[in-house]
Design a protein around this motif. Structure first.
Motif, short mmCIF file in Angstrom:
data_model
loop_
_atom_site.label_atom_id
_atom_site.label_comp_id
_atom_site.label_asym_id
_atom_site.label_seq_id
_atom_site.Cartn_x
_atom_site.Cartn_y
_atom_site.Cartn_z
N GLU A 196 -22.23 29.01 48.62
CA GLU A 196 -21.36 28.55 49.70
C GLU A 196 -20.23 29.55 49.94
O GLU A 196 -19.79 30.24 49.02
CB GLU A 196 -20.76 27.18 49.35
N LEU A 197 -19.77 29.56 51.19
CA LEU A 197 -18.64 30.41 51.54
C LEU A 197 -17.37 29.85 50.91
O LEU A 197 -17.10 28.65 51.00
CB LEU A 197 -18.49 30.48 53.05
N VAL A 198 -16.58 30.74 50.30
CA VAL A 198 -15.28 30.36 49.77
C VAL A 198 -14.18 30.82 50.72
O VAL A 198 -13.33 30.02 51.13
CB VAL A 198 -15.04 30.99 48.37
N ALA A 199 -14.20 32.09 51.06
CA ALA A 199 -13.17 32.64 51.95
C ALA A 199 -13.70 33.93 52.57
O ALA A 199 -14.52 34.62 51.97
CB ALA A 199 -11.87 32.91 51.19
N ARG A 200 -13.16 34.23 53.76
CA ARG A 200 -13.65 35.40 54.48
C ARG A 200 -12.50 35.98 55.29
O ARG A 200 -11.66 35.23 55.81
CB ARG A 200 -14.80 34.99 55.40
#
Length: 121
Positions: free
Chosen positions: A46-50
């Motif tokens: 899953e995406l955490v931060a971008r």
């Protein structure tokens, strides 16, 4: 070739902090976006931060606790993780969308090798 080298994972007690770093190296023309994903055992990545340009986005579960930042001169992205919880335990992967010097018409996504973060209760 492009490589993403991660550092900074480890074991921490709940409520503690860790800082992850990911440095991109190799034949880089430009980097579009950089970010962090995580994968816990038995769960999907899953995406955490971008961060892309001046924009950042975070998973709801980490908002207010994690901060992503980028050093453009060093081609490095950081993830400062505060108030860690046991549910943050996962392998954290760096991700970058890069245009290489050899293929300037293409944007390629690269992944780091992963950094284990374990939060004990």
């Amino acid at each position: 070739q492009v490589q993403l080298l991660e550092s900074g994972g480890g074991l921490v007690q709940a409520g503690g902090s860790l800082r992850l770093a990911c440095a991109a190296s190799g034949s880089i023309f430009s980097i579009n976006a950089m970010g962090w994903y995580r994968q816990a055992p038995g769960k999907q990545r899953e995406l955490v931060a971008r961060v892309s340009g001046g924009d950042t986005n975070y998973a709801d579960s980490v908002k207010g606790r994690f901060t992503i930042s980028r050093d453009y001169a060093k081609n490095t992205v950081y993830l400062q993780m505060n108030s860690l919880k046991p549910e943050d335990t996962a392998v954290y992967y760096c991700n970058a969308a890069i245009i290489t010097a050899q293929a300037r018409d293409f944007l390629t996504v690269y992944w780091g090798q992963g950094a284990q973060v374990t939060v004990s209760s």
